[in-house]
Write an enzyme that holds these catalytic residues in place. Structure first.
Site, PDB file in Angstrom:
ATOM      1  N   PRO A   2       0.840  -1.215   0.000  1.00 32.63           N
ATOM      2  CG  PRO A   2      -0.603  -1.511   1.774  1.00 32.63           C
ATOM      3  CD  PRO A   2       0.680  -2.023   1.195  1.00 32.63           C
ATOM      4  CD  GLU A   3       4.152   3.083  -2.654  1.00 31.91           C
ATOM      5  OE1 GLU A   3       4.370   4.125  -1.996  1.00 31.91           O
ATOM      6  OE2 GLU A   3       5.044   2.307  -3.007  1.00 31.91           O
ATOM      7  CG  HIS A  90      -3.640 -14.510   6.533  1.00 31.39           C
ATOM      8  ND1 HIS A  90      -2.516 -15.015   7.132  1.00 31.39           N
ATOM      9  CD2 HIS A  90      -3.850 -15.267   5.430  1.00 31.39           C
ATOM     10  CE1 HIS A  90      -2.047 -16.027   6.406  1.00 31.39           C
ATOM     11  NE2 HIS A  90      -2.851 -16.200   5.369  1.00 31.39           N
ATOM     12  NE  ARG A 109       5.377 -10.581   2.441  1.00 32.60           N
ATOM     13  CZ  ARG A 109       6.240 -10.040   1.583  1.00 32.60           C
ATOM     14  NH1 ARG A 109       5.789  -9.372   0.534  1.00 32.60           N
ATOM     15  NH2 ARG A 109       7.525 -10.153   1.777  1.00 32.60           N
ATOM     16  CE  LYS A 150      20.639  18.012   1.156  1.00 29.22           C
ATOM     17  NZ  LYS A 150      20.389  19.460   1.201  1.00 29.22           N
TER      18      LYS A 150
END
Ligand SMILES: [Zn+2]
Length: 269
Positions: A2-3, A90, A109, A150
């Site tokens: 999931p983002e 789960h 997981r 940077k």
């Protein structure tokens, strides 16, 4: 994984069912997630949910005595279900609500996390996070100033949570493509104009993804639905060797750090 858009979609999906409702108690079937489920969550009783918020990829349930902090990890998902729905293998956590529903957490997981904090400002997982990408604070000026001096390549530099939160591998590749910027350039080579374009593009790419996610919101009400991850219209990510949709040249892939980067050498400079 999931983002940020999936986490925001999850937030929008659960909020109407939780905000203003009361949590009677939690059922913890397996407390062994990335870290053990906080004791305060295991002991919850009779607390109203004041708000459902998000910071970076953390969901935050505001209660009168503190905050439940939820991270979906690699494979976690949340659904709103009737209390009598039997739990599957789960389904590790339920928050049982007074309205007869449960917030059910599923995570094959178990890399996710359920933590407690009574002071978000001092919460270790939230300290040191950069600005939200959709906030006004994150803009071209900010990116330009941050990038001075940077030498790090732009893509891993963007993916650093201290710079900005929630720009993961997929969104970094997609945003750099849409902004026409090669991912390997040192961050310090960004011009002021490119910094503005990049910040605007990141916002647009994330917002489009959140809007697409909105079409899956109904799944939060289904017992067997896909819990809120959504197929995306991707321009470069995962498309190595396929034709660029803009110019027709083959999309290239390179490793940056441990992550795969996808780009078009013709469209990006
Ligand atoms: Zn191209």
């Amino acid at each position: 994984m999931p983002e940020l858009p999936e986490v925001e979609t999850s937030r929008r999906g659960i909020e109407p069912h939780l905000a203003g409702e009361t949590i009677l108690h939690a059922i913890i079937r397996n407390p062994r997630l990335r870290w053990p489920v906080s004791r305060e969550i295991q002991m919850l009783s009779d607390q109203p949910v004041l708000s459902v918020q998000r910071r970076a990829k953390y969901l935050l349930l505001e209660l009168p005595t503190g905050w439940v902090i939820i991270h979906l990890g690699m494979s976690g998902s949340l659904r709103i279900l009737p209390e009598e729905m039997p739990a599957a293998k789960h389904d590790h956590i339920d928050l049982v609500m007074a309205n007869g529903k449960v917030l059910r957490y599923t995570d094959p997981r178990r890399f996710g996390a359920w933590l407690w904090s009574d002071n978000l400002q001092q919460c270790p997982v939230l300290a040191h996070l950069g600005p939200e990408p959709l906030s006004a604070e994150f803009n071209g000026d900010y990116l330009f100033v941050q990038s001075r001096g940077k030498r790090t390549a732009i893509k891993p530099w963007l993916m650093d949570n201290k710079r900005v939160v929630g720009v993961g591998n997929i969104y970094a590749s997609e945003s750099l493509f849409a902004a026409g910027i090669l991912p390997h350039r040192p961050a310090m080579t960004l011009t002021a104009e490119e910094a503005v374009r990049l910040a605007d593009t990141i916002k647009a790419v994330l917002l489009r993804s959140i809007e697409q996610g909105g079409t899956t919101l109904k799944d939060f009400l289904q017992s067997d639905g896909n819990p809120g991850y959504f197929a995306q219209e991707l321009q470069v990510y995962g498309r190595a060797g396929e034709c660029c949709r803009v110019c027709g040249a083959p999309i290239e892939m390179a490793k940056q750090g441990q992550r795969s980067t996808f780009f078009c050498r013709t469209c990006q400079h």
